[in-house]
Design an enzyme around this catalytic site. Sequence first.
Site, PDB file in Angstrom:
ATOM      1  N   TYR A 197      18.836 -38.251 -57.935  1.00 56.80           N
ATOM      2  CA  TYR A 197      18.859 -39.451 -57.106  1.00 56.80           C
ATOM      3  C   TYR A 197      18.179 -40.883 -57.532  1.00 56.80           C
ATOM      4  O   TYR A 197      18.176 -41.806 -57.037  1.00 56.80           O
ATOM      5  CB  TYR A 197      18.418 -39.330 -55.520  1.00 56.80           C
ATOM      6  CG  TYR A 197      19.328 -38.606 -54.693  1.00 56.80           C
ATOM      7  CD1 TYR A 197      19.864 -37.413 -54.900  1.00 56.80           C
ATOM      8  CD2 TYR A 197      20.106 -39.356 -53.739  1.00 56.80           C
ATOM      9  CE1 TYR A 197      20.901 -36.780 -54.379  1.00 56.80           C
ATOM     10  CE2 TYR A 197      20.979 -38.629 -52.829  1.00 56.80           C
ATOM     11  CZ  TYR A 197      21.471 -37.289 -53.066  1.00 56.80           C
ATOM     12  OH  TYR A 197      22.554 -36.819 -52.411  1.00 56.80           O
ATOM     13  N   LYS A 254      18.271 -23.924 -60.165  1.00 53.29           N
ATOM     14  CA  LYS A 254      19.312 -23.328 -61.096  1.00 53.29           C
ATOM     15  C   LYS A 254      18.273 -23.221 -62.429  1.00 53.29           C
ATOM     16  O   LYS A 254      18.781 -23.663 -63.433  1.00 53.29           O
ATOM     17  CB  LYS A 254      20.345 -24.522 -61.164  1.00 53.29           C
ATOM     18  CG  LYS A 254      21.736 -23.823 -62.033  1.00 53.29           C
ATOM     19  CD  LYS A 254      22.256 -22.838 -61.375  1.00 53.29           C
ATOM     20  CE  LYS A 254      23.404 -22.222 -62.319  1.00 53.29           C
ATOM     21  NZ  LYS A 254      24.134 -21.139 -61.921  1.00 53.29           N
ATOM     22  N   ASP A 265      24.032 -21.460 -56.658  1.00 52.39           N
ATOM     23  CA  ASP A 265      25.108 -20.739 -56.264  1.00 52.39           C
ATOM     24  C   ASP A 265      24.980 -19.564 -55.650  1.00 52.39           C
ATOM     25  O   ASP A 265      25.854 -19.566 -54.336  1.00 52.39           O
ATOM     26  CB  ASP A 265      25.877 -20.736 -57.878  1.00 52.39           C
ATOM     27  CG  ASP A 265      24.945 -19.674 -58.583  1.00 52.39           C
ATOM     28  OD1 ASP A 265      23.792 -19.781 -58.548  1.00 52.39           O
ATOM     29  OD2 ASP A 265      25.521 -19.274 -59.930  1.00 52.39           O
ATOM     30  N   ASP A 317      20.871 -31.665 -50.478  1.00 56.09           N
ATOM     31  CA  ASP A 317      21.900 -32.614 -49.881  1.00 56.09           C
ATOM     32  C   ASP A 317      23.056 -31.793 -49.622  1.00 56.09           C
ATOM     33  O   ASP A 317      23.410 -31.697 -48.626  1.00 56.09           O
ATOM     34  CB  ASP A 317      22.460 -33.561 -50.844  1.00 56.09           C
ATOM     35  CG  ASP A 317      23.304 -34.512 -50.397  1.00 56.09           C
ATOM     36  OD1 ASP A 317      23.572 -34.839 -49.033  1.00 56.09           O
ATOM     37  OD2 ASP A 317      24.340 -34.631 -51.208  1.00 56.09           O
ATOM     38  N   ASP A 364      24.311 -29.477 -45.789  1.00 52.75           N
ATOM     39  CA  ASP A 364      25.407 -29.500 -45.085  1.00 52.75           C
ATOM     40  C   ASP A 364      26.034 -28.511 -44.873  1.00 52.75           C
ATOM     41  O   ASP A 364      26.493 -28.028 -43.683  1.00 52.75           O
ATOM     42  CB  ASP A 364      26.422 -30.433 -46.003  1.00 52.75           C
ATOM     43  CG  ASP A 364      26.660 -32.151 -45.671  1.00 52.75           C
ATOM     44  OD1 ASP A 364      25.230 -32.476 -45.551  1.00 52.75           O
ATOM     45  OD2 ASP A 364      27.505 -32.569 -45.950  1.00 52.75           O
TER      46      ASP A 364
HETATM   47  C1  IPM Z   1      22.690 -37.647 -46.777  1.00 52.87           C
HETATM   48  C2  IPM Z   1      23.613 -38.191 -47.126  1.00 52.87           C
HETATM   49  C3  IPM Z   1      23.223 -39.250 -48.533  1.00 52.87           C
HETATM   50  C4  IPM Z   1      22.491 -38.632 -49.263  1.00 52.87           C
HETATM   51  C5  IPM Z   1      24.199 -40.257 -48.968  1.00 52.87           C
HETATM   52  C6  IPM Z   1      24.831 -41.054 -47.676  1.00 52.87           C
HETATM   53  C7  IPM Z   1      23.582 -41.101 -49.824  1.00 52.87           C
HETATM   54  O1  IPM Z   1      24.710 -37.419 -47.601  1.00 52.87           O
HETATM   55  O2  IPM Z   1      21.761 -38.108 -46.118  1.00 52.87           O
HETATM   56  O3  IPM Z   1      22.589 -36.274 -46.862  1.00 52.87           O
HETATM   57  O4  IPM Z   1      23.103 -37.923 -50.344  1.00 52.87           O
HETATM   58  O5  IPM Z   1      21.410 -38.274 -49.444  1.00 52.87           O
HETATM   59 MG    MG Z   2      24.126 -35.726 -47.401  1.00 55.59          MG
END
Ligand code: IPM
Ligand code: MG
Length: 325
Positions: free
Chosen positions: A111, A162, A195, A219, A223
Amino acid sequence: MAAASRHGLDLTLDHWDLGADRFLRDGVTITDEERDRLIDEYDAALLGALGDPRVPGNEHTRDILLGLRFGADLYINFRPCKLLVPSLSPLRNPHPDTDVVFFRENTEGLYVGVGGSFKRGTPDEVATEQSVNTWKGVDRIVRAAFEYAAATGRGRVTLVDKANVLLHEGGLWRRVFAEVGAAHPDISGDAMYVDAMAMDLVRRPERYEVVVTSNLFGDILSDLAAQVTGGLGLAPSGNLNPGSWALFEPVHGSAPDIAGDGIANPLAAVGCVSLAFGHLGMEEVAADVDDCIVASIREGITTPDLGGSATTRSVGEWMAGRLRE
Ligand code: IPM
Ligand code: MG
């Protein structure tokens, strides 16, 4: 505010308009002066979801979300994924004890924007993006994960990487993890390749308690874990630097397809309020807010994405009424 007044807390809540309308009007996302004031004058900020098709360059993400993560050195992205209501999981038989907390490194990795491109727009285009990992940066997030596990009675911390392919960063993370883990003999530390972890979080998410990982892997996996435990509509996060300022934000985006309809699910944002109270040491207030979230789902006071017919506002009003009882 209802939760705070129920506990007799004197809370000041200011609303800052840093949204797309302002940007389209003034060309400003956040000024340097505003950024400094936000960090210096407040204990914490709650950020609404970002993203508006009228701002295709995503300047808000760059300046506000990433700008504040990096600018305030908020090195912990704290993402709890707890199965509150099993029926919301897409898994057939979700384990009721599924409760995994992510410590996502938040200021390094892929990042940082180190890299470049060359011969752009030609068939010979080259693009590089470098993953930056420092001992200091890895050490402080791994430490935070172990300290959280110790403080909350969690017995296992899992490192996700990884290291079989990304030898340089993998080696650094593994050495730091072993060193920090040795100082916590009561907590078992294990490591998973990312993975295999993606698979295992679907197969047996209940096995994981605290996960520590790099910015990009965190990230993606947060999710995945959020979906397994009820969906992004429920997932809150905290960008933290202990003892310093904090920024809370729902993990989800802004759902532009339903903008203005008044039906965006507010539960992840409410979950952020709970995290903020917890972060400020007001655990009882946080617990009341969490109760509201579970009650709203159980009683069907939810927006259409969770099967209810409430609006964003009416969910909030229902919760505030419940807290005033
Ligand atoms: C999150 C989002 C952000 C990230 C994006 C919007 C830059 O996906 O907070 O997880 O990748 O960190
Ligand atoms: Mg995210």
